[in-house]
Design a protein around this motif. Structure first.
Motif, PDB file in Angstrom:
ATOM      1  N   LYS A  99       0.829  -1.212   0.000  1.00 14.06           N
ATOM      2  CA  LYS A  99       0.000   0.000   0.000  1.00 14.06           C
ATOM      3  C   LYS A  99       0.861   1.257   0.000  1.00 14.06           C
ATOM      4  O   LYS A  99       0.537   2.237  -0.669  1.00 14.06           O
ATOM      5  N   LYS A 100       1.948   1.235   0.732  1.00 12.59           N
ATOM      6  CA  LYS A 100       2.817   2.403   0.785  1.00 12.59           C
ATOM      7  C   LYS A 100       3.367   2.732  -0.609  1.00 12.59           C
ATOM      8  O   LYS A 100       3.433   3.897  -0.996  1.00 12.59           O
ATOM      9  N   ALA A 101       3.739   1.724  -1.364  1.00 15.82           N
ATOM     10  CA  ALA A 101       4.247   1.947  -2.726  1.00 15.82           C
ATOM     11  C   ALA A 101       3.167   2.548  -3.622  1.00 15.82           C
ATOM     12  O   ALA A 101       3.462   3.394  -4.476  1.00 15.82           O
ATOM     13  N   ILE A 102       1.931   2.137  -3.420  1.00 13.09           N
ATOM     14  CA  ILE A 102       0.826   2.714  -4.182  1.00 13.09           C
ATOM     15  C   ILE A 102       0.682   4.192  -3.812  1.00 13.09           C
ATOM     16  O   ILE A 102       0.522   5.059  -4.682  1.00 13.09           O
ATOM     17  N   PHE A 103       0.733   4.484  -2.519  1.00 13.64           N
ATOM     18  CA  PHE A 103       0.602   5.862  -2.039  1.00 13.64           C
ATOM     19  C   PHE A 103       1.729   6.736  -2.589  1.00 13.64           C
ATOM     20  O   PHE A 103       1.482   7.847  -3.074  1.00 13.64           O
ATOM     21  N   VAL A 104       2.941   6.242  -2.545  1.00 12.37           N
ATOM     22  CA  VAL A 104       4.091   7.000  -3.054  1.00 12.37           C
ATOM     23  C   VAL A 104       3.940   7.258  -4.555  1.00 12.37           C
ATOM     24  O   VAL A 104       4.207   8.364  -5.038  1.00 12.37           O
ATOM     25  N   ALA A 105       3.482   6.260  -5.299  1.00 10.78           N
ATOM     26  CA  ALA A 105       3.273   6.438  -6.745  1.00 10.78           C
ATOM     27  C   ALA A 105       2.181   7.469  -7.012  1.00 10.78           C
ATOM     28  O   ALA A 105       2.300   8.294  -7.931  1.00 10.78           O
ATOM     29  N   ALA A 106       1.127   7.452  -6.205  1.00  7.42           N
ATOM     30  CA  ALA A 106       0.040   8.418  -6.365  1.00  7.42           C
ATOM     31  C   ALA A 106       0.525   9.832  -6.035  1.00  7.42           C
ATOM     32  O   ALA A 106       0.194  10.800  -6.737  1.00  7.42           O
ATOM     33  N   LEU A 107       1.324   9.956  -4.993  1.00  5.08           N
ATOM     34  CA  LEU A 107       1.899  11.260  -4.650  1.00  5.08           C
ATOM     35  C   LEU A 107       2.791  11.777  -5.769  1.00  5.08           C
ATOM     36  O   LEU A 107       2.715  12.950  -6.153  1.00  5.08           O
ATOM     37  N   ALA A 108       3.632  10.910  -6.282  1.00 10.20           N
ATOM     38  CA  ALA A 108       4.550  11.312  -7.354  1.00 10.20           C
ATOM     39  C   ALA A 108       3.780  11.767  -8.588  1.00 10.20           C
ATOM     40  O   ALA A 108       4.123  12.773  -9.212  1.00 10.20           O
ATOM     41  N   ARG A 109       2.735  11.029  -8.946  1.00 13.54           N
ATOM     42  CA  ARG A 109       1.954  11.383 -10.131  1.00 13.54           C
ATOM     43  C   ARG A 109       1.237  12.717  -9.937  1.00 13.54           C
ATOM     44  O   ARG A 109       1.226  13.555 -10.827  1.00 13.54           O
ATOM     45  N   SER A 110       0.627  12.932  -8.783  1.00 14.96           N
ATOM     46  CA  SER A 110      -0.105  14.179  -8.570  1.00 14.96           C
ATOM     47  C   SER A 110       0.849  15.373  -8.565  1.00 14.96           C
ATOM     48  O   SER A 110       0.536  16.424  -9.126  1.00 14.96           O
ATOM     49  N   ALA A 111       2.025  15.208  -7.984  1.00 18.50           N
ATOM     50  CA  ALA A 111       3.016  16.299  -7.993  1.00 18.50           C
ATOM     51  C   ALA A 111       3.524  16.551  -9.406  1.00 18.50           C
ATOM     52  O   ALA A 111       3.672  17.707  -9.826  1.00 18.50           O
ATOM     53  N   GLU A 112       3.773  15.494 -10.150  1.00 18.79           N
ATOM     54  CA  GLU A 112       4.252  15.670 -11.522  1.00 18.79           C
ATOM     55  C   GLU A 112       3.174  16.276 -12.412  1.00 18.79           C
ATOM     56  O   GLU A 112       3.477  17.102 -13.279  1.00 18.79           O
ATOM     57  N   ASP A 113       1.921  15.932 -12.196  1.00 17.73           N
ATOM     58  CA  ASP A 113       0.833  16.570 -12.948  1.00 17.73           C
ATOM     59  C   ASP A 113       0.817  18.074 -12.694  1.00 17.73           C
ATOM     60  O   ASP A 113       0.615  18.870 -13.613  1.00 17.73           O
ATOM     61  N   THR A 114       1.045  18.462 -11.444  1.00 19.87           N
ATOM     62  CA  THR A 114       1.088  19.882 -11.098  1.00 19.87           C
ATOM     63  C   THR A 114       2.289  20.557 -11.746  1.00 19.87           C
ATOM     64  O   THR A 114       2.162  21.624 -12.359  1.00 19.87           O
ATOM     65  N   ARG A 115       3.445  19.930 -11.637  1.00 20.10           N
ATOM     66  CA  ARG A 115       4.652  20.507 -12.232  1.00 20.10           C
ATOM     67  C   ARG A 115       4.497  20.670 -13.741  1.00 20.10           C
ATOM     68  O   ARG A 115       4.838  21.708 -14.313  1.00 20.10           O
ATOM     69  N   LEU A 116       3.957  19.654 -14.381  1.00 21.25           N
ATOM     70  CA  LEU A 116       3.762  19.718 -15.833  1.00 21.25           C
ATOM     71  C   LEU A 116       2.766  20.805 -16.228  1.00 21.25           C
ATOM     72  O   LEU A 116       2.931  21.454 -17.265  1.00 21.25           O
ATOM     73  N   ALA A 117       1.734  21.009 -15.417  1.00 18.79           N
ATOM     74  CA  ALA A 117       0.775  22.085 -15.698  1.00 18.79           C
ATOM     75  C   ALA A 117       1.494  23.430 -15.695  1.00 18.79           C
ATOM     76  O   ALA A 117       1.263  24.271 -16.577  1.00 18.79           O
ATOM     77  N   PHE A 118       2.383  23.633 -14.726  1.00 18.90           N
ATOM     78  CA  PHE A 118       3.155  24.882 -14.675  1.00 18.90           C
ATOM     79  C   PHE A 118       4.103  24.985 -15.868  1.00 18.90           C
ATOM     80  O   PHE A 118       4.193  26.028 -16.518  1.00 18.90           O
ATOM     81  N   GLU A 119       4.804  23.918 -16.148  1.00 18.90           N
ATOM     82  CA  GLU A 119       5.773  23.927 -17.240  1.00 18.90           C
ATOM     83  C   GLU A 119       5.097  24.208 -18.586  1.00 18.90           C
ATOM     84  O   GLU A 119       5.578  25.039 -19.362  1.00 18.90           O
ATOM     85  N   MET A 120       3.987  23.545 -18.840  1.00 18.60           N
ATOM     86  CA  MET A 120       3.288  23.746 -20.115  1.00 18.60           C
ATOM     87  C   MET A 120       2.714  25.156 -20.200  1.00 18.60           C
ATOM     88  O   MET A 120       2.743  25.778 -21.266  1.00 18.60           O
ATOM     89  N   ALA A 121       2.211  25.677 -19.095  1.00 18.18           N
ATOM     90  CA  ALA A 121       1.639  27.028 -19.104  1.00 18.18           C
ATOM     91  C   ALA A 121       2.711  28.078 -19.389  1.00 18.18           C
ATOM     92  O   ALA A 121       2.457  29.069 -20.082  1.00 18.18           O
ATOM     93  N   ALA A 122       3.906  27.880 -18.861  1.00 18.88           N
ATOM     94  CA  ALA A 122       4.980  28.858 -19.015  1.00 18.88           C
ATOM     95  C   ALA A 122       5.745  28.703 -20.326  1.00 18.88           C
ATOM     96  O   ALA A 122       6.468  29.619 -20.731  1.00 18.88           O
ATOM     97  N   ASN A 123       5.551  27.556 -20.988  1.00 19.23           N
ATOM     98  CA  ASN A 123       6.274  27.291 -22.234  1.00 19.23           C
ATOM     99  C   ASN A 123       5.904  28.329 -23.298  1.00 19.23           C
ATOM    100  O   ASN A 123       4.740  28.480 -23.645  1.00 19.23           O
ATOM    101  N   GLY A 124       6.905  29.045 -23.791  1.00 21.49           N
ATOM    102  CA  GLY A 124       6.687  30.032 -24.830  1.00 21.49           C
ATOM    103  C   GLY A 124       6.163  31.367 -24.337  1.00 21.49           C
ATOM    104  O   GLY A 124       5.883  32.253 -25.130  1.00 21.49           O
ATOM    105  N   VAL A 125       5.997  31.506 -23.028  1.00 18.27           N
ATOM    106  CA  VAL A 125       5.508  32.754 -22.437  1.00 18.27           C
ATOM    107  C   VAL A 125       6.704  33.512 -21.870  1.00 18.27           C
ATOM    108  O   VAL A 125       7.636  32.907 -21.333  1.00 18.27           O
ATOM    109  N   GLU A 126       6.669  34.818 -21.972  1.00 19.45           N
ATOM    110  CA  GLU A 126       7.752  35.641 -21.429  1.00 19.45           C
ATOM    111  C   GLU A 126       7.889  35.384 -19.921  1.00 19.45           C
ATOM    112  O   GLU A 126       6.889  35.276 -19.200  1.00 19.45           O
ATOM    113  N   ARG A 127       9.129  35.280 -19.467  1.00 15.35           N
ATOM    114  CA  ARG A 127       9.383  35.060 -18.033  1.00 15.35           C
ATOM    115  C   ARG A 127       8.861  36.241 -17.222  1.00 15.35           C
ATOM    116  O   ARG A 127       8.699  37.320 -17.728  1.00 15.35           O
TER     117      ARG A 127
END
Length: 174
Positions: free
Chosen positions: A52-80
């Motif tokens: 169960k702990k491995a499932i929880f860690v994988a879920a945490l990693a995915r949710s954090a990466e989804d958030t990071r990717l949302a930021f990265e994609m939003a900022a891509n091509g936009v002036e800093r």
């Protein structure tokens, strides 16, 4: 009938785990509920993850990466700086409005880190901190490595997180 790959089943199980853990937390979520939501048997779930702990860690990693990717994609091509700030804030508002489980999963992770730290179990804490630092770095660089702007961005995000967690829309009170 097409066969579903192990990787696709694993991804489905991670998404199911995010949905379950986000609402009922680590201790309140059963692996049976995750398996049912994912459409797999509980024994199969444990072929995908050792425990169960491995499932929880994988879920945490995915949710954090989804958030990071949302930021990265939003900022891509936009002036800093200010334009990136607005683009990332809008992307985050959309993310937590349409997929609040992403935020709620991360909040469950923070609660587990707080609860398990005193017992010396820091595996989840290390993973949560590393994921958070990847998110921070993505935002910080998109904002031109401006420490004050980065702090303001995360302060505004925390307000949005709190409002979403208590059931108010992200812009309430502004």
């Amino acid at each position: 009938m097409d066969r579903i790959s192990v990787q696709d089943r694993r991804e489905s199980a991670i998404r199911a785990a995010i949905a379950e853990f986000a609402i009922t937390g680590y201790h309140g979520t059963s692996t049976a509920a995750i398996a049912k939501r994912a459409g797999v048997s509980q024994p199969y779930l444990f072929r995908l993850f050792p425990d169960k702990k491995a499932i929880f860690v994988a879920a945490l990693a995915r949710s954090a990466e989804d958030t990071r990717l949302a930021f990265e994609m939003a900022a891509n091509g936009v002036e800093r700086g200010a334009p990136a700030f607005r683009a990332m804030a809008d992307a985050y508002t959309r993310l937590i409005s349409t997929r609040p489980e992403t935020l709620l999963m991360q909040m469950q992770g923070y609660a587990v880190v707080t609860a398990t730290g005193p017992q010396g179990d820091d595996l989840i804490g290390r993973d949560v901190r590393a994921a958070w630092m990847r998110i921070w770095e993505t935002v910080h660089l998109a904002l031109g490595a401006d420490a004050d702007r980065t702090a303001r961005f995360f302060a505004c995000g925390m307000l949005g997180n709190t409002l979403t967690a208590i059931g108010l829309p992200p812009g309430a009170g502004t």
